[in-house]
Scaffold this active site. Structure first.
Site, short mmCIF file in Angstrom:
data_model
loop_
_atom_site.label_atom_id
_atom_site.label_comp_id
_atom_site.label_asym_id
_atom_site.label_seq_id
_atom_site.Cartn_x
_atom_site.Cartn_y
_atom_site.Cartn_z
N TYR A 133 -37.70 50.13 -87.36
CA TYR A 133 -38.96 49.49 -87.78
C TYR A 133 -39.54 50.19 -89.01
O TYR A 133 -40.20 49.59 -89.85
CB TYR A 133 -39.96 49.44 -86.62
CG TYR A 133 -40.97 48.33 -86.75
CD1 TYR A 133 -40.58 47.00 -86.87
CD2 TYR A 133 -42.34 48.61 -86.75
CE1 TYR A 133 -41.51 45.98 -86.98
CE2 TYR A 133 -43.27 47.59 -86.86
CZ TYR A 133 -42.85 46.28 -86.98
OH TYR A 133 -43.78 45.28 -87.09
N LYS A 145 -48.04 48.60 -90.28
CA LYS A 145 -48.82 48.08 -89.15
C LYS A 145 -49.90 49.07 -88.71
O LYS A 145 -50.98 48.67 -88.28
CB LYS A 145 -47.90 47.74 -87.97
CG LYS A 145 -47.01 46.52 -88.19
CD LYS A 145 -47.79 45.24 -88.39
CE LYS A 145 -46.88 44.02 -88.40
NZ LYS A 145 -47.60 42.79 -88.82
#
Length: 256
Positions: free
Chosen positions: A156, A163
């Site tokens: 990720y 995020k």
């Protein structure tokens, strides 16, 4: 009467029929909202415009969130057409595919900057553009996050950092627009097979693990995320702001 009867909503981030933003748009329309739907570029226009037309969206507008003129044009058009806005949905994120595999050490300066701009800064830019229209209505801003912004997930990488920035932006924005009665919240959705997820190396491994370990022993659906968005857009959540609301079958509570 629908939960959002008479309300006006703009949705950013539909890519195709698997997009979370598309499920949200459908749910909003079903509950009576008037919709403005944006598309990021001409390639996406081919997919997004027919979807928007299929649910009777009032406005279908181009908007590259990296472009301040595009953002200004969207809100100018909404002001001309509606004069107000109740809800803004930000379901926008992007990182170069190369950044979403291998070691986080290999994150490039350009890749970091691009991921932050599109995935985090765009929420601030859109909130600023929508602010004058939302404050008339004590509106609601909703963004989409993922648990990779709080904990480490394989591959990720830079998107996790983006995020994290997005979730902190939700809190700072909530404080900034709170005096005008505007609420800002994020939904942290479990892994879903979307166009965005397809770019993350090891996605299937993550989804399989979540289905095995989450309290509900399954993954979620786009419709379940849309249900949470409906709540956050409606008057049912009038006292809720600055939150990261998990829709992930409870996976985030599990330690081991």
């Amino acid at each position: 009467m629908g939960l959002l009867e008479g309300k006006k909503a703009v949705v950013f981030g539909i890519a195709n029929e698997k997009s979370i933003a598309w499920a949200i748009a459908q749910a909003f329309r079903r509950e009576g909202a008037d919709l403005a739907i944006t598309y990021a570029n001409e390639t996406l226009a081919k997919r997004v415009i027919p979807l928007a037309e299929s649910i009777g969206a009032s406005l279908i507008l181009p908007c590259d969130v990296r472009n301040d003129d595009d953002i200004a044009a969207v809100f100018a058009r909404i002001e001309r057409s509606w004069g107000r806005l109740d809800t803004l949905v930000h379901s926008v994120a992007f990182a170069n595919k190369d950044e979403l595999k291998g070691s986080f050490l290999n994150t490039t300066r350009e890749g970091f900057s691009l991921a932050m701009d599109i995935s985090a800064y765009s929420l601030i830019a859109l909130a600023k553009g929508a602010h004058p229209l939302l404050k008339e209505r004590q509106g609601s801003i909703i963004t989409l996050s993922y648990y990779g912004g709080q904990k480490v997930f394989p591959s990720y990488n830079v998107m996790g950092v983006a995020k994290a920035a997005l979730e902190m932006s939700v809190r700072y924005l909530a404080e900034a627009v709170g005096p005008d009665g505007i609420r800002v919240n994020a939904i942290s959705a479990g892994p879903l097979k979307t166009l965005a997820a397809a770019g993350v190396g090891g996605f299937n491994q993550i989804a399989g693990h979540v289905a095995e370990k989450a309290p509900l022993r399954r993954n979620i659906s786009q419709e379940e995320v849309a249900g949470a968005a409906l709540y956050l857009a409606s008057d049912l959540s009038s006292g809720v702001t600055g939150e990261v609301h998990f829709v992930d079958s409870g996976y985030n509570i599990i330690g081991l």
